[in-house]
Scaffold this active site. Sequence first.
Site, PDB file in Angstrom:
ATOM      1  CB  SER A 111     -13.643  44.415  49.902  1.00 23.15           C
ATOM      2  OG  SER A 111     -14.490  44.430  48.264  1.00 23.15           O
ATOM      3  N   GLY A 112     -15.749  42.734  50.727  1.00 22.24           N
ATOM      4  CA  GLY A 112     -17.664  42.353  50.088  1.00 22.24           C
ATOM      5  C   GLY A 112     -17.886  42.833  51.440  1.00 22.24           C
ATOM      6  CD  GLU A 186       0.272  37.195  63.562  1.00 25.15           C
ATOM      7  OE1 GLU A 186       1.515  37.189  63.243  1.00 25.15           O
ATOM      8  OE2 GLU A 186      -0.897  37.273  63.947  1.00 25.15           O
ATOM      9  CG  ASP A 232     -17.096  31.308  57.663  1.00 29.53           C
ATOM     10  OD1 ASP A 232     -17.829  29.750  57.712  1.00 29.53           O
ATOM     11  OD2 ASP A 232     -16.884  32.348  57.431  1.00 29.53           O
TER      12      ASP A 232
HETATM   13  P1  AMP Z   1     -11.866  38.858  56.355  1.00 34.85           P
HETATM   14  O1  AMP Z   1     -13.403  39.746  56.242  1.00 34.85           O
HETATM   15  O2  AMP Z   1     -11.516  38.898  57.668  1.00 34.85           O
HETATM   16  O3  AMP Z   1     -11.961  36.908  55.776  1.00 34.85           O
HETATM   17  O4  AMP Z   1     -10.930  39.352  55.594  1.00 34.85           O
HETATM   18  C1  AMP Z   1     -11.113  39.027  54.054  1.00 34.85           C
HETATM   19  C2  AMP Z   1      -9.910  38.791  53.094  1.00 34.85           C
HETATM   20  O5  AMP Z   1      -8.851  39.682  53.868  1.00 34.85           O
HETATM   21  C3  AMP Z   1      -9.735  37.442  54.298  1.00 34.85           C
HETATM   22  O6  AMP Z   1      -9.744  36.310  53.254  1.00 34.85           O
HETATM   23  C4  AMP Z   1      -7.419  37.342  53.841  1.00 34.85           C
HETATM   24  O7  AMP Z   1      -7.654  37.543  52.023  1.00 34.85           O
HETATM   25  C5  AMP Z   1      -7.612  39.276  54.011  1.00 34.85           C
HETATM   26  N1  AMP Z   1      -7.191  38.887  55.160  1.00 34.85           N
HETATM   27  C6  AMP Z   1      -7.595  39.324  56.196  1.00 34.85           C
HETATM   28  N2  AMP Z   1      -6.812  38.919  57.543  1.00 34.85           N
HETATM   29  C7  AMP Z   1      -5.813  39.478  57.249  1.00 34.85           C
HETATM   30  C8  AMP Z   1      -4.268  40.385  57.805  1.00 34.85           C
HETATM   31  N3  AMP Z   1      -4.064  39.593  59.093  1.00 34.85           N
HETATM   32  N4  AMP Z   1      -3.529  39.670  56.881  1.00 34.85           N
HETATM   33  C9  AMP Z   1      -3.987  38.770  55.355  1.00 34.85           C
HETATM   34  N5  AMP Z   1      -4.830  39.271  54.685  1.00 34.85           N
HETATM   35  C10 AMP Z   1      -5.858  39.321  55.385  1.00 34.85           C
END
Ligand code: AMP
Length: 347
Positions: A111-112, A186, A232
């Site tokens: 999260s963020g 996925e 990124d």
């Molecule tokens: P994101 O904002 O898409 O970078 O997602 C934040 C974090 O959630 C990522 O750094 C991953 O650790 C986790 N994450 C995002 N998408 C996935 C995914 N499809 N499967 C598993 N972990 C995910």
Amino acid sequence: PRPRRGLQSRPRPRLLPGPAEDTRGAAAPAAPAAASPARAPPLGSAAVGPEPPLSRSRDRTPGEGRPGALGGRSGAAPGPGPSADSPVPPAGKAQEEALQERYRLGSLLGSGGFGSVFAATRLSDGAPVAIKRVPRNRVRHWGELPDGTSAPLEVVLLDKVSSGCTGVIQLLEWLELPDSIVLVLERPERCQELSGFLAERRFLPEEEARGLFRQVLEAVRHCTSCGVLHRDIKPENILLDLATGQLKLIDFGCGAFLQDTAYTQFAGTLSYSPPEWIQHQRYHGEAATIWSLGLLLYHLVMGKHPFRRGQEIIWGRILFPRRLSQECQDLIKRCLSMQPLDRPSLE
Ligand code: AMP
């Protein structure tokens, strides 16, 4: 704002209105992510969003989402689309319920500033998925899907790259809630961010790094062949499937349509931005990508970012240990050429 159409998804959910959080562009406080039952790499990177001015707390910028399973690819136009404040269909509650009926929510993966990502299970077949929720007011860029549906740019970009490459995370469907966008992605059952994997291993032997780097290159090449610039690329945005060793590029929230002309707005992670952005506030997509790939390769074989010192980027002479082959050193140096034209092409 354009009229918004219904969602499209594989199984075909509809636009939903939903809860909101904060998204990209804003500094994202690091948050723990449990990428799988196996491990929970520290997530949270700060990045700068697509086109908007950077803002980020750590390293990276989060992205947007997509409703409904998308299928085809093709040139969706980057239309301005509805703004984050544009009205949404009043179907929120039903959509929210539909989501809950179809997926069982699990642990928080990350999260963020961009929102939150949860592990979830698709009830119809038990498939592991990740559910990414992005507050609508964090979605700055909208585009159009091939069928004319307006969607967050992250969704449009994922739609373009979601087929034909196992190295890119697949978007299964996306939904629009009243105050958030939901992407169903996925999720490898047991996975870890490459950053966490590297932190544990310190650095990888060159042979191992080569195999992983090649996978990233193939994924990036797939994206560019689909007209998509990720913007990124860094270890935090690469998932390692611990069962298969396969890498998957995630988070297209800072992405853009590939263009021949220079970009004059930054999105991504400042410490991965090329010197031409820092010095002249412009960069070309491929050259900037090669720069970030050089940083990635260095990180793989050395276990750290070559220039980052706190939040500062300090370019300097790159020193390599003897264990690294001349070829590997040479490739890293060329990718990290100060002059964009001196960098190798993606090919
Ligand atoms: P994101 O904002 O898409 O970078 O997602 C934040 C974090 O959630 C990522 O750094 C991953 O650790 C986790 N994450 C995002 N998408 C996935 C995914 N499809 N499967 C598993 N972990 C995910």
